[in-house]
Design an enzyme around this catalytic site. Structure first.
Site, PDB file in Angstrom:
ATOM      1  N   SER A 124     -35.043 -19.294  32.167  1.00  0.00           N
ATOM      2  CA  SER A 124     -34.998 -20.574  32.879  1.00  0.00           C
ATOM      3  C   SER A 124     -33.578 -20.911  33.329  1.00  0.00           C
ATOM      4  CB  SER A 124     -35.539 -21.688  31.980  1.00  0.00           C
ATOM      5  OG  SER A 124     -34.928 -21.625  30.715  1.00  0.00           O
ATOM      6  N   HIS A 145     -39.578 -17.137  37.120  1.00  0.00           N
ATOM      7  CA  HIS A 145     -39.541 -18.288  36.218  1.00  0.00           C
ATOM      8  C   HIS A 145     -40.830 -19.096  36.372  1.00  0.00           C
ATOM      9  CE1 HIS A 145     -37.591 -22.403  35.112  1.00  0.00           C
ATOM     10  NE2 HIS A 145     -38.207 -21.861  34.075  1.00  0.00           N
ATOM     11  N   GLU A 157     -40.638 -19.824  40.224  1.00  0.00           N
ATOM     12  CA  GLU A 157     -39.319 -19.749  40.838  1.00  0.00           C
ATOM     13  C   GLU A 157     -38.932 -18.265  40.829  1.00  0.00           C
ATOM     14  OE1 GLU A 157     -35.544 -22.826  40.407  1.00  0.00           O
ATOM     15  OE2 GLU A 157     -36.484 -22.110  38.592  1.00  0.00           O
ATOM     16  N   ASN A 195     -34.075 -26.201  36.831  1.00  0.00           N
ATOM     17  CA  ASN A 195     -33.341 -26.773  35.701  1.00  0.00           C
ATOM     18  C   ASN A 195     -32.006 -27.391  36.079  1.00  0.00           C
ATOM     19  OD1 ASN A 195     -35.031 -26.576  33.372  1.00  0.00           O
ATOM     20  ND2 ASN A 195     -34.971 -24.377  33.678  1.00  0.00           N
TER      21      ASN A 195
END
Length: 287
Positions: A124, A145, A157, A195
């Site tokens: 992540s 991800h 992702e 993130n």
């Protein structure tokens, strides 16, 4: 299936935890033979039980028929040794979010996976470029991800490292769509997109608790009702795991060097106390 996804019929997933078993689940439902690998036989048994329960839930909701669910479960093998990746055409690593661990796994995967196999990481926040540099096939290393819970969440992702080839990216984008997901291609910067935006918000919510601006309930209610978020940031932090949130913030802080990513001292304190959120029974809320 193998024709539509560049021949990637056989997959291996490293890790049987929350993310690993979810990734194995979606691959198996989409018709892939999957080997789920974990050093712990107990973790593998728990992961397989979770997949069986989640498949049952999909059958009850009418999202899957019982026969398809049974067939999906039958496609999942388990193994405790990494050499079980020997026939995989794509490997997705979903181990704990620790740089040293991921580097070691990718060094081993490079040695054990077939030549030409794509090596993907579900990290992540850790640099795909740095992970790829541990291998002799950086053009075949990419980030995939997935979001938690994997069977439900639509986004993948897809993160290109510096050396990731166009062909690898195209295959993984096509594979993600074949899994029923919506892939979004991003480049390799700390935290990627998800993130880099999410963690500062969670961190700021924790500062609001520490400074007495509001209770966790008040802060989450403001974000749910005021910003139309399905889940408040502190509930989400507990769901992700406060140790994982801290690890990602440290990657952002180290990688970008900006004080705005400095993890809140209260987050550090909770993690030190073992208050990790839902998985430990206590975080910002009691479970």
């Amino acid at each position: 299936m193998s024709d539509t996804v560049g021949g990637m019929q056989r997959a291996a997933v490293i890790g049987a935890g929350q993310m690993g078993n979810g990734i194995a689940h979606v691959f198996a439902v989409s018709g892939h033979e999957v080997t789920m690998i974990d050093v712990s036989a107990d973790a593998l048994a728990r992961g397989r039980d979770t997949i069986a329960r989640n498949l049952e839930r999909q059958v009850k909701k009418g999202a899957l028929d019982a026969e398809a669910a049974g067939a999906a479960l039958a496609r999942i093998q388990t193994a405790t040794a990494l050499d079980a990746v020997g026939t995989a055409q794509i490997v997705v690593e979903a181990a704990t979010e620790r740089t040293d661990l991921k580097f070691r796994i990718f060094e081993d995967l490079d040695r054990l996976a077939p030549e030409g196999a794509i090596l993907a990481s579900n990290t992540s926040s850790i640099s795909i470029t740095e992970i790829a540099a541990r291998t002799t096939r950086p053009e075949l290393v990419i980030g995939m991800h997935f979001m938690n819970p994997v069977p439900v969440m639509q986004l993948v992702e897809v993160i290109r490292g510096l050396a990731t080839s166009d062909a690898t990216t195209a295959q993984v984008m096509a594979l993600s769509r074949a899994l029923g997901k919506t892939p979004v291609e991003v480049n390799d910067f700390p935290g990627f997109v998800a993130n880099r935006i999410l963690m500062p918000m969670i961190n700021e919510a924790i500062y609001c608790v520490m400074e007495g601006v509001g209770t966790p309930e008040a802060i989450d209610t403001v974000m749910k009702l005021g910003m139309n978020h399905p889940m408040g940031p502190l509930t989400l932090a507990d769901f992700i795991g406060l140790d994982t949130c801290l690890a990602i913030l440290e990657v952002l802080h180290d990688g970008l060097g900006d004080p705005k990513y400095r993890p809140c001292p209260l987050l550090r304190k909770y993690v030190a106390a073992g208050w990790l959120g839902r998985k430990s029974g206590r975080g910002f809320y009691q479970y």
